[in-house]
Each structure stands twice: as C-alpha cells, then as structure tokens.
Scaffold this motif. Structure first.
Motif, PDB file in Angstrom:
ATOM      1  N   ALA A   1       2.232   7.080   0.112  1.00  0.00           N
ATOM      2  CA  ALA A   1       3.600   7.115   0.634  1.00  0.00           C
ATOM      3  C   ALA A   1       3.786   6.073   1.731  1.00  0.00           C
ATOM      4  N   ASP A   2       2.815   5.971   2.645  1.00  0.00           N
ATOM      5  CA  ASP A   2       2.904   4.961   3.701  1.00  0.00           C
ATOM      6  C   ASP A   2       2.869   3.556   3.105  1.00  0.00           C
ATOM      7  N   ALA A   3       1.971   3.333   2.165  1.00  0.00           N
ATOM      8  CA  ALA A   3       1.850   2.005   1.566  1.00  0.00           C
ATOM      9  C   ALA A   3       3.119   1.615   0.824  1.00  0.00           C
ATOM     10  N   ARG A   4       3.725   2.577   0.124  1.00  0.00           N
ATOM     11  CA  ARG A   4       4.965   2.280  -0.613  1.00  0.00           C
ATOM     12  C   ARG A   4       6.117   1.957   0.334  1.00  0.00           C
ATOM     13  N   SER A   5       6.058   2.435   1.547  1.00  0.00           N
ATOM     14  CA  SER A   5       7.077   2.108   2.552  1.00  0.00           C
ATOM     15  C   SER A   5       6.805   0.754   3.194  1.00  0.00           C
ATOM     16  N   ILE A   6       5.548   0.474   3.480  1.00  0.00           N
ATOM     17  CA  ILE A   6       5.190  -0.724   4.240  1.00  0.00           C
ATOM     18  C   ILE A   6       5.278  -1.990   3.390  1.00  0.00           C
ATOM     19  N   LYS A   7       4.861  -1.924   2.124  1.00  0.00           N
ATOM     20  CA  LYS A   7       4.847  -3.154   1.306  1.00  0.00           C
ATOM     21  C   LYS A   7       6.239  -3.787   1.213  1.00  0.00           C
ATOM     22  N   PRO A   8       7.318  -3.064   0.878  1.00  0.00           N
ATOM     23  CA  PRO A   8       8.641  -3.709   0.850  1.00  0.00           C
ATOM     24  C   PRO A   8       9.101  -4.191   2.227  1.00  0.00           C
TER      25      PRO A   8
ATOM     26  N   LEU B   1       7.345  -5.600   4.473  1.00  0.00           N
ATOM     27  CA  LEU B   1       6.776  -6.919   4.757  1.00  0.00           C
ATOM     28  C   LEU B   1       7.725  -8.021   4.277  1.00  0.00           C
ATOM     29  N   ALA B   2       8.294  -7.825   3.090  1.00  0.00           N
ATOM     30  CA  ALA B   2       9.265  -8.810   2.593  1.00  0.00           C
ATOM     31  C   ALA B   2      10.525  -8.818   3.458  1.00  0.00           C
ATOM     32  N   PHE B   3      10.966  -7.633   3.842  1.00  0.00           N
ATOM     33  CA  PHE B   3      12.164  -7.535   4.669  1.00  0.00           C
ATOM     34  C   PHE B   3      11.981  -8.264   5.998  1.00  0.00           C
ATOM     35  N   HIS B   4      10.766  -8.249   6.505  1.00  0.00           N
ATOM     36  CA  HIS B   4      10.471  -8.901   7.781  1.00  0.00           C
ATOM     37  C   HIS B   4       9.874 -10.295   7.582  1.00  0.00           C
ATOM     38  N   TYR B   5      10.238 -10.963   6.495  1.00  0.00           N
ATOM     39  CA  TYR B   5       9.909 -12.371   6.250  1.00  0.00           C
ATOM     40  C   TYR B   5       8.420 -12.615   6.069  1.00  0.00           C
ATOM     41  N   ALA B   6       7.690 -11.608   5.628  1.00  0.00           N
ATOM     42  CA  ALA B   6       6.250 -11.762   5.386  1.00  0.00           C
ATOM     43  C   ALA B   6       5.896 -11.435   3.940  1.00  0.00           C
ATOM     44  N   GLY B   7       6.894 -11.511   3.069  1.00  0.00           N
ATOM     45  CA  GLY B   7       6.652 -11.193   1.664  1.00  0.00           C
ATOM     46  C   GLY B   7       5.769 -12.201   0.966  1.00  0.00           C
ATOM     47  N   ASP B   8       5.591 -13.387   1.565  1.00  0.00           N
ATOM     48  CA  ASP B   8       4.749 -14.413   0.954  1.00  0.00           C
ATOM     49  C   ASP B   8       3.267 -14.227   1.267  1.00  0.00           C
ATOM     50  N   LEU B   9       2.956 -13.322   2.189  1.00  0.00           N
ATOM     51  CA  LEU B   9       1.559 -13.129   2.580  1.00  0.00           C
ATOM     52  C   LEU B   9       0.829 -12.259   1.559  1.00  0.00           C
ATOM     53  N   PRO B  10      -0.368 -12.657   1.122  1.00  0.00           N
ATOM     54  CA  PRO B  10      -1.156 -11.782   0.248  1.00  0.00           C
ATOM     55  C   PRO B  10      -1.559 -10.514   1.000  1.00  0.00           C
ATOM     56  N   VAL B  11      -1.510  -9.381   0.308  1.00  0.00           N
ATOM     57  CA  VAL B  11      -1.825  -8.087   0.909  1.00  0.00           C
ATOM     58  C   VAL B  11      -3.070  -7.514   0.237  1.00  0.00           C
TER      59      VAL B  11
END
Length: 609
Positions: A480-487, A489-499
C-alpha cells in the motif's frame, strides 16, 4: 572412473585472448588477420604470447610506473580525482603501446567509479591495437567482469572468467577466478544455460556450459550427477572446468552419506503457526516430489516445538527418536538457545539466524533464513552495476525503517555508492511531504517566489528537483505504501529516476492494484518468479492456505534441498546451491546467504529480468 579429472596441464601455453566490452569469445589459436572493433562486439585481439600459467602476471616495464601506481592506489581508495591528477601528468608524454593500453584501462576504471558505463566501454574500445600485455589484459577482463557481474549479466561474466583462466597466473588468483566463475554459472537458469550452449560456436566454452547443466541442477540425484560428470569427462579430458568441480559438488559425490530420518521442528500452534505451516508445506512439497522421482528414501517426523518446554528439549527428543538431521526451529529465540548447546550430536539446520555467539562445533549448526541483509546486498549490486551512484532512500520512520535503511546504505557505500538524501515518512498522509523535502522542491518554489517578489509580477514557473540523485531505493514496509509513493515520485518531477525496492513492497499474491508499481525493480526469490512450479501447484492443491505465505513456502522447500546436500557444505566457501529462495552460499559462522533475483513490475505483474 575417478571423480576428479587429471589436472589441466600446468605448462606453457600459446594463447589468444579477445577482450570485449559486451561479449567475450574464446580463441585458442593465433589472432585473425583482420581484427574488428565495434561497440558490443569484439575488440582487436590481445597479444599472442607464451604464458607460464603458474607465475603471477607481471605488468610490462614502464618509465611511468610510479604515476600508474599512484593512480591504482587512488582508485583502490575510490579517489577518482586523485587518479585523474596522477594521469594528467602523462597527457603530453610519449608512450609505448603498453603504456597506452594501461592508461586506457585506468581511465576506464575512473569512468566506472563515476558510473559512466558508456565512457568506460569507449575507453576499453580504444584498445584497437593487435597486442596487449597479459597482465593488462587480466586487469581489463577483471573490470569487465565486475561490471557485468554486478549488473546481473551472469552469462557474460562467466565467459569473462573463462578468459581470465586462460591468461594464467598464480594459483591463488586462479582459485579466486574459478570460484567466481562457478558462482556466475550457478546464477544462470538451466534454460538459459541450454540456450547459450546451443548457440555458442566455441567448443571450450560449450564444455563449460555442458558441465554446468549437469552439476548445477539441484533436482538431480548424486548418481545422475556422477554419471553426467563421468560422461562429460570422457568427452573433455583435461578441461579446466573440472579442476575441481564448482559449488562443492565433488564433496557431495565423494562424502555423501544419505540421512535416513529427518526431524522437522516447527511451532505448529500459537502466533507463529501460519508461518510454520507454510514452511512445513514447502518442505513436504519438495520431499514428496523427491520420493515420487526415486530421489529420496528418507522418512520425516514432524515435531511441534510448542509441546516442549524448551527448543533444546524438542531437539533432544528428535535425537532420541533416531533423527539423523534436525531442521528447525523457526523463531530466533529458539535458534539462539540451540546455538548455545555445548554439543549437538546430529546436525541442525535452523530456519532463522542466531544472534548469540555460537558455542560447540559450528559445523553442526547451519542457519538458513529470509534475511533482509541478503535482499539489500543484491539490491545494491544490481543498481551499482547499472552505473547508478547517488541514491535517495525512502523509508518509514521507526526501528524497522531505520534498520532497513542502515543495511541498504551500508551495502551501497561499501560498493562505492553515496546516499544523497533520505525521505522518512510516518504515515501515508506524509508521503508527499517527505518526498518534496528530500527532493528540495521547497527550495525551488522559494526561488520562484523570490523572483516574483523582485519583479513584482507573475512569472511562469515549473519546479525543479535536486539533480544530484540518480536512483531511488524504496524501502516501503507494505504494498500500500509503495503503491502510493511510486506515482508521487512522478508528481514531484522524479519519475525519470530508476526505482529499486526490496521484497517488502510485494505480498507475493497478485493484486490488480499493483499496476501502480509498474517500473519498479525489485529483488525477489525465484519461487515467486516461476521456479519449482510443481511444488507450488502441490501446495495450492493441498488447500491449507499456506500459499498465502509464498516466501515461507520457498524457505521450507530450500530446507529440504539443503539437508539433502548436507555433505556438500563441507566445501565451505565453495558451496553453491540453486535454491527456491535464491542462489545459496555458505557464509561465515554457518550462515547461508541468498542472492535473490531482480524482477520488474510490468502491467501489475512481476517479471524476472
């Protein structure tokens, strides 16, 4: 036929070794007349020379040896700036071909420490001459191996190891290369070994693959392995692959004394009962499969440790009832208790790791566990192997998150990575704020406000995150935490970073909501990536509900494999076993370590890389 082949001739050999940035092909002949040089292909061949395979490889003499040595020392301390400073003094100096090759290698190492894989390949590709000194060739191959091994490119890494063996060297270095080569081969699935075997044009390399197919299959009996090995040896007498066999298989074949009675000690009642039943079902699934195939005649007695006053009492009862080996217990406190026994008359394979110092004979206590340290080790290596160097660690507050972050950070820094920032959250509502602060978006927004105030007008503005991060380690405690945090990252301009994430972000049970995890790279047990399908089907058909704990099923399945191969553990650090929880190795103090696999979420499903 004797188990070991005759020793590979320790004589002077005439060799040609080809160094490649992306792929290696062995040639035991003279160099071709028209060398090629292209990215991902074969570079020009290294010098054909006479090599004494028992002597250390010596660097060729050079008037710049002192500067080269300074650069090597700096790189060993991860001081790439110091290495660059030393090499800068050579920029206008006349150089021999050997000097040019050595300089190119050192520049490749600098690029690797910086995470610039392309520049590293370009530097090595620049070795376009037809001759390179063997000692420099060995260093080049070692660097290439490090890169591919860390990235999980085990087939290429194994080929590089075979090339390094051909170059020769002293006994200690050859032993180290051989150990790593077999570890690489064990890291390749049987299907991939077979596919590689079908397409390779090189007979010497095909022999390595043939032997690996026979000896790394943990489902085969000792008789099947011995027969396959003997047949292989008749076809390849004197081949270096069998000098000795990898993974400690020769120990298993020579010293095997099959156990007849196994005691499986688990807490089948109380709080740990669901976990214990999952372990039991995984163990029995492999047990019944082995019996059905005629690979085991053992009997199993299941002991409920909850019926005894202490774990020691349960162990002593198992011994008195004729157990040849005891598997269990599961909880750490019980493992600690048994680790303090002055004597353990029969071997003990525990299902957790002891924290207390071990007394008595350490060889009678082997510890198998789903340790977070193992996930962290694979996670850090795979990210580093991709050229990533500066991490943002995202973790929950509290003891669990602190421990996870400390473990991953320690592994990451030991490789040469840096932790650029931490994002610590307390609950789901704080995810966004924690990321925003760690990415320094507040600073970006403040700069925009300052500009607006200075100009006294509205200015179009797009926030910018900090630019000193190239990877995110997501240590969420739940899906649940991961499903919240992954999107976010994109919202905060870090969607290009590998996770990259540990297995804690995935329950092991498919969930449509996991589409929000798409793109995450996660380390996982082979069991959850399709390994041992027969056992998984059998557990599901048993309808005990234990398949809701798939990693514990895998732990039980590996416990059965390990107790079958117990004599193989006498190989010590050479021991390797392809398990359902990962590639198993024997570490210090009898602890089994696991190298898990890297997988990626695609369309909400986890797919092995």
């Amino acid at each position: 036929m004797p188990l070991r082949s005759p020793s590979f001739p320790r004589c002077v050999k005439r060799l040609a070794v080809l160094a490649l940035p992306g792929l290696l092909i062995t040639a035991c002949a003279t160099a071709p007349d028209t060398p090629t040089a292209q990215r991902g292909g074969i570079t020009s061949p290294i010098r054909v020379v006479e090599i004494d395979s028992t002597a250390p490889l010596q660097l060729p003499p050079s008037e710049y040896s002192a500067l080269f040595g300074e650069a090597e020392t700096a790189l060993a301390q991860r001081d790439w700036r110091g290495a660059e400073a030393s090499l800068a003094e050579l920029s206008a100096q006349p150089m021999t071909p050997d000097d040019e090759d050595y300089l190119a290698y050192l520049r490749a190492r600098i690029a690797w420490q910086l995470g610039n894989v392309g520049a590293m390949e370009d530097a090595l590709l620049g070795l376009s001459r037809s001759e390179t000194a063997p000692a420099i060739s060995d260093r080049i191959l070692s660097l290439q191996h490090e890169r591919h091994s860390m990235a999980g490119d085990s087939l290429i890494a194994a080929q590089i190891g075979a090339e390094r063996l051909i170059l020769g060297g002293d006994e200690a270095s050859q032993l180290q290369i051989r150990q790593q080569l077999w570890q690489d081969l064990y890291s390749i699935s049987l299907d991939d070994l077979r596919r590689a075997r079908e397409v390779t044009p090189d007979s010497e390399w095909r022999a390595w693959l043939d032997l690996a197919i026979v000896t790394t299959d943990s489902r085969l009996s000792s008789d099947a392995v011995r027969t396959g090995y003997d047949q292989w040896l008749m076809r390849h007498p004197g081949h270096p692959a069998a000098d000795p066999l990898g993974g400690g298989v020769d120990q298993w074949l020579v010293e095997q004394q099959p156990t007849q009675s196994i005691a499986l000690m688990l807490p089948l009642g109380g709080r740990l009962a669901p976990a214990a039943k999952a372990v039991r079902d995984g163990f029995l699934a492999n047990y019944y499969e082995a019996r059905a195939q005629g690979l085991s005649t053992q009997t199993v007695m299941i002991i409920d440790t909850g019926l005894y006053s202490t774990a020691s009492a349960a162990y002593q009862d198992a011994v008195s009832r004729g157990a040849d080996i005891v598997v269990g217990p599961l909880n750490r406190a019980s493992v600690d208790e048994l680790s303090q026994l002055p004597q353990r008359p029969v071997p003990l394979l525990t299902l957790n790791r002891a924290e207390a110092p071990i007394t008595g004979d350490p060889g009678t206590l082997i510890q198998l566990a789903l340790a977070a340290d193992d996930d962290a080790d694979t996670l850090a290596k795979r990210a580093y192997g991709q050229g990533l160097r500066r991490a943002l660690i995202v973790r929950p507050s509290g003891e669990w998150g602190n421990n996870q972050a400390r473990t991953v950070a320690n592994r990451w820094r030991a490789l040469g990575g840096a932790v650029a920032a931490n994002a610590t959250y307390t609950n789901q509502a704080s995810h966004s704020g924690a990321l925003k602060t760690a990415l320094r978006l507040d600073d970006s927004e403040q700069r925009a406000r300052d500009v607006r105030d200075m100009l006294a007008t509205n200015v179009e503005f797009t926030a910018r995150r900090r630019d000193d991060i190239d990877v995110v380690f997501l240590l969420a405690r739940s899906g649940a935490d991961a499903r919240s945090i992954k999107p976010l990252l994109a919202f905060h301009y870090a969607g290009d970073l590998p996770v990259y994430a540990t297995s804690s972000v995935y329950s092991g049970i498919p969930d449509n909501r996991d589409r929000d995890l798409d793109g995450i790279n996660m380390v996982e047990a082979p069991w959850l990536l399709g390994a041992n399908p027969e056992a998984r089907v059998a557990i599901a058909a048993g309808d005990t509900g234990s398949d809701s704990y798939p990693r514990l099923n895998a732990l039980g399945a590996d416990a059965f494999k390990l107790q079958q191969r117990y004599p193989q553990l006498n190989a010590g650090s050479d021991f390797l076993l392809r398990g359902d929880t990962g590639l198993l190795r024997l570490g210090p103090k009898g602890a089994i370590t696991r190298e898990t696999q890297l997988a990626t979420f695609e369309g909400g499903s986890l797919t092995a890389q």
